[in-house]
Write a protein that holds these residues in place. Structure first.
Motif, PDB file in Angstrom:
ATOM      1  N   ASN A   1      26.662  25.776   7.170  1.00  0.00           N
ATOM      2  CA  ASN A   1      26.749  27.342   6.860  1.00  0.00           C
ATOM      3  C   ASN A   1      26.912  27.659   5.484  1.00  0.00           C
ATOM      4  OD1 ASN A   1      25.903  28.675   9.139  1.00  0.00           O
ATOM      5  ND2 ASN A   1      27.969  29.113   9.813  1.00  0.00           N
ATOM      6  N   LEU A   2      26.740  26.416   4.588  1.00  0.00           N
ATOM      7  CA  LEU A   2      26.880  26.660   3.228  1.00  0.00           C
ATOM      8  C   LEU A   2      25.582  26.410   2.274  1.00  0.00           C
ATOM      9  CD1 LEU A   2      28.986  27.177   0.872  1.00  0.00           C
ATOM     10  CD2 LEU A   2      29.602  24.693   0.819  1.00  0.00           C
ATOM     11  N   VAL A   3      25.324  26.922   1.530  1.00  0.00           N
ATOM     12  CA  VAL A   3      24.413  27.003   0.433  1.00  0.00           C
ATOM     13  C   VAL A   3      25.182  27.200  -0.794  1.00  0.00           C
ATOM     14  CG1 VAL A   3      22.081  28.031  -0.464  1.00  0.00           C
ATOM     15  CG2 VAL A   3      22.652  28.211   1.963  1.00  0.00           C
TER      16      VAL A   3
ATOM     17  N   GLU B   1      20.763  24.234   7.745  1.00  0.00           N
ATOM     18  CA  GLU B   1      21.287  23.304   7.116  1.00  0.00           C
ATOM     19  C   GLU B   1      22.072  23.400   5.733  1.00  0.00           C
ATOM     20  OE1 GLU B   1      20.565  20.104   8.146  1.00  0.00           O
ATOM     21  OE2 GLU B   1      19.263  20.814  10.037  1.00  0.00           O
ATOM     22  N   PRO B   2      22.925  22.481   5.450  1.00  0.00           N
ATOM     23  CA  PRO B   2      23.725  22.515   4.020  1.00  0.00           C
ATOM     24  C   PRO B   2      22.770  22.237   3.230  1.00  0.00           C
ATOM     25  CG  PRO B   2      24.025  20.386   5.143  1.00  0.00           C
ATOM     26  CD  PRO B   2      23.458  21.061   6.398  1.00  0.00           C
ATOM     27  N   GLU B   3      22.669  23.060   2.100  1.00  0.00           N
ATOM     28  CA  GLU B   3      21.615  23.063   0.860  1.00  0.00           C
ATOM     29  C   GLU B   3      22.223  22.977  -0.564  1.00  0.00           C
ATOM     30  OE1 GLU B   3      18.461  23.142   1.469  1.00  0.00           O
ATOM     31  OE2 GLU B   3      18.025  24.054   3.392  1.00  0.00           O
ATOM     32  N   LEU B   4      21.636  22.095  -1.281  1.00  0.00           N
ATOM     33  CA  LEU B   4      22.041  22.138  -2.701  1.00  0.00           C
ATOM     34  C   LEU B   4      20.603  22.467  -3.456  1.00  0.00           C
ATOM     35  CD1 LEU B   4      23.632  21.572  -4.836  1.00  0.00           C
ATOM     36  CD2 LEU B   4      23.519  19.099  -4.622  1.00  0.00           C
ATOM     37  N   VAL B   5      20.741  23.753  -3.895  1.00  0.00           N
ATOM     38  CA  VAL B   5      19.582  24.206  -4.843  1.00  0.00           C
ATOM     39  C   VAL B   5      19.879  23.957  -6.092  1.00  0.00           C
ATOM     40  CG1 VAL B   5      18.075  25.985  -4.631  1.00  0.00           C
ATOM     41  CG2 VAL B   5      19.468  25.789  -2.649  1.00  0.00           C
TER      42      VAL B   5
ATOM     43  N   TRP C   1      32.354  17.154   0.984  1.00  0.00           N
ATOM     44  CA  TRP C   1      33.015  18.318   1.890  1.00  0.00           C
ATOM     45  C   TRP C   1      31.494  19.095   2.045  1.00  0.00           C
ATOM     46  CZ3 TRP C   1      33.012  23.739   1.158  1.00  0.00           C
ATOM     47  CH2 TRP C   1      33.524  24.223   2.201  1.00  0.00           C
ATOM     48  N   ALA C   2      31.139  19.785   0.975  1.00  0.00           N
ATOM     49  CA  ALA C   2      30.003  20.728   1.072  1.00  0.00           C
ATOM     50  C   ALA C   2      28.727  20.204   1.903  1.00  0.00           C
ATOM     51  CB  ALA C   2      29.464  21.166  -0.481  1.00  0.00           C
TER      52      ALA C   2
END
Length: 476
Positions: A140-142, A22-26, A134-135
């Motif tokens: 495939n983006l962390v 999953e797209p992740e914002l950490v 976008w992100a």
């Protein structure tokens, strides 16, 4: 993944993020020097596609120039022109990332995130647009954002009411090492010290990896503290102001609160902090206390049978307390200073308070040693003012259990097994009786001693003391 001492829960979460699909914002936050950057780079080393670190007090143009240099290094291209603003900067980043994430999962890392957001720079709005536009759609983006200004991270990112509202998918508050993690960290560095030596280091430095890295092979705790704190080139000799000014705007107010709490070992209420620090009340004080709490410098404890509005704040950052007691305004400088201090009366009083704070931080280890790890319990303090013929009473640590029992904990630091005298036994009996009478609790009370090397004569007071715990259990 590189070897990382401790941090088991954090490592497990980061590895879960790496494979979530999953797209992740950490959001990762915690005080300066606690090891946030090392943890992220160690876990995501092979997946890292881009890394950018904000510069403290840099201008907008300087930050943008540094961004373009970081993107040039990552893309291994010819030098990129400095973008005119953050909207254009993130557009360049999207162009760079798009072909990479089509092939495999990638991580981008913004370190010291609060420092990038210079006044009127538009950075945060541009980042919101980058994530939302976008992100957040890229499987495939962390995206990892990290900051030492914990309160800023919470207010501006995690609790953001604008474009980032509820956008953070995971958050990690990285705390200092526990005593057990400190022992493992030193052992991994081939430093062999027993628990008493490690406890002494912890009382001065806390569980801050960057500070603990200063300890050398073959040094005792006394030697390490002496060299790092009392020689002019020692890392911790002038760290205090640098630490607070790097984390907070108008850090002088934060330091006034820290100084006020350092003078009162039993802690202060909000109103008492206002009085002794000579700062104004209102929302400003609430913000200051929240910032210091979230950054791990102070801890709020709710007294027994009280509510959160009655919270008592304590200074729980070991280095700050040590600095204000022994380094600031001290005439002693140079090698041998700490050896002189450690033979004086001020050392005895300080070590007792430092040990109390460490025990409170490690309350979960106390519960485990008592066999109540799975019993819900609240950690609190209690003190009473003198009334009638009764003296004022202070209890260092209460473990108020859901199974109708309370552990009344006495925390004693000593250089050898602690001997209970007849007068001290009478004092303990009086303390338990006063707590029973004044709180009117019907719960069973267990008097619990926590000492460095145990009690010298426990059999003599077996009916009084139900539990005799040594410092070793704090390392478990």
């Amino acid at each position: 993944m590189k070897n990382v001492t401790g941090r088991q829960d954090e490592k497990a979460l980061l590895l879960e993020i790496e494979t979530s699909g999953e797209p992740e914002l950490v959001a990762v936050y915690g005080r300066r020097r606690v090891g946030k950057t090392f943890l992220i780079l160690s876990v995501f080393n092979e997946k890292l596609a881009f890394e950018f670190t904000g510069t403290h007090h840099a201008t907008l143009n300087e930050q943008l120039e540094n961004f373009s240099l970081a993107l040039t290094r990552a893309s291994k291209s010819l030098p990129l022109a400095t973008p005119p603003n953050w909207i254009n900067a993130f557009s360049l980043l999207i162009d760079y990332l798009t072909p990479l994430i089509k092939k495999q999962r990638k991580v981008i890392f913004f370190d010291e995130f609060p420092w990038i957001n210079t006044p009127r720079s538009g950075f945060l709005k541009a980042f919101e647009n980058f994530w939302n536009g976008w992100a957040s759609r890229q499987q495939n983006l962390v995206v990892v954002i990290c900051g030492s200004a914990a309160s800023w991270m919470i207010q501006k990112v995690i609790n953001n009411r604008g474009g980032l509202h509820n956008r953070v998918t995971r958050r990690i508050r990285l705390m200092p090492f526990t005593l057990g993690e400190t022992a493992d960290f030193l052992k991994a560095r081939k430093i062999n010290l027993d628990h008493y030596q490690i406890l002494q280091l912890y009382m001065a430095m806390g569980g801050i990896p960057h500070y603990l890295k200063e300890v050398k092979i073959g040094e005792s705790a006394t030697q390490a503290i002496d060299r790092t704190c009392f020689t002019k080139d020692g890392l911790l000799h002038d760290e205090f102001k640098n630490l607070y000014y790097s984390l907070f705007d108008n850090a002088s107010s934060h330091m006034e609160i820290i100084r006020a709490l350092a003078r009162k070992n039993s802690g202060l209420s909000r109103n008492e902090i206002i009085k002794f620090s000579k700062l104004t009340s209102g929302g400003g004080m609430t913000r200051l206390l929240d910032e210091l709490t979230e950054s791990g410098f102070i801890t709020a404890y709710i007294p027994f049978n009280r509510t959160s509005k009655d919270s008592i704040y304590k200074l729980t950052d070991e280095y700050s307390r040590f600095y204000l007691k022994f380094i600031e305004n001290s005439r002693s400088r140079g090698k041998g200073s700490w050896i002189r201090f450690s033979n004086g009366t001020s050392w005895k009083s300080w070590s007792g308070i430092a040990f109390e704070n460490i025990c409170m931080k490690h309350a979960s280890r106390l519960k485990r040693a008592l066999g109540i790890e799975n019993v819900y319990a609240e950690i609190s303090v209690w003190h009473s003012r003198p009334r009638n013929e009764e003296k004022g009473v202070q209890i260092d640590l209460l473990i108020d259990r859901q199974d109708q029992c309370i552990n009344i904990c006495e925390l004693k630091f000593s250089t050898a097994a602690f001997e209970i005298t007849k007068s001290y036994a009478a004092e303990l009996e009086s303390k338990v009786a006063a707590f029973r009478n004044q709180t009117r609790t019907r719960k069973t009370l267990f008097l619990t001693m926590v000492t460095t090397f145990g009690i010298k004569n426990p059999q003599k007071y077996a009916g009084l003391i139900q539990h005799d715990l040594k410092m070793d259990i704090l390392f478990g």
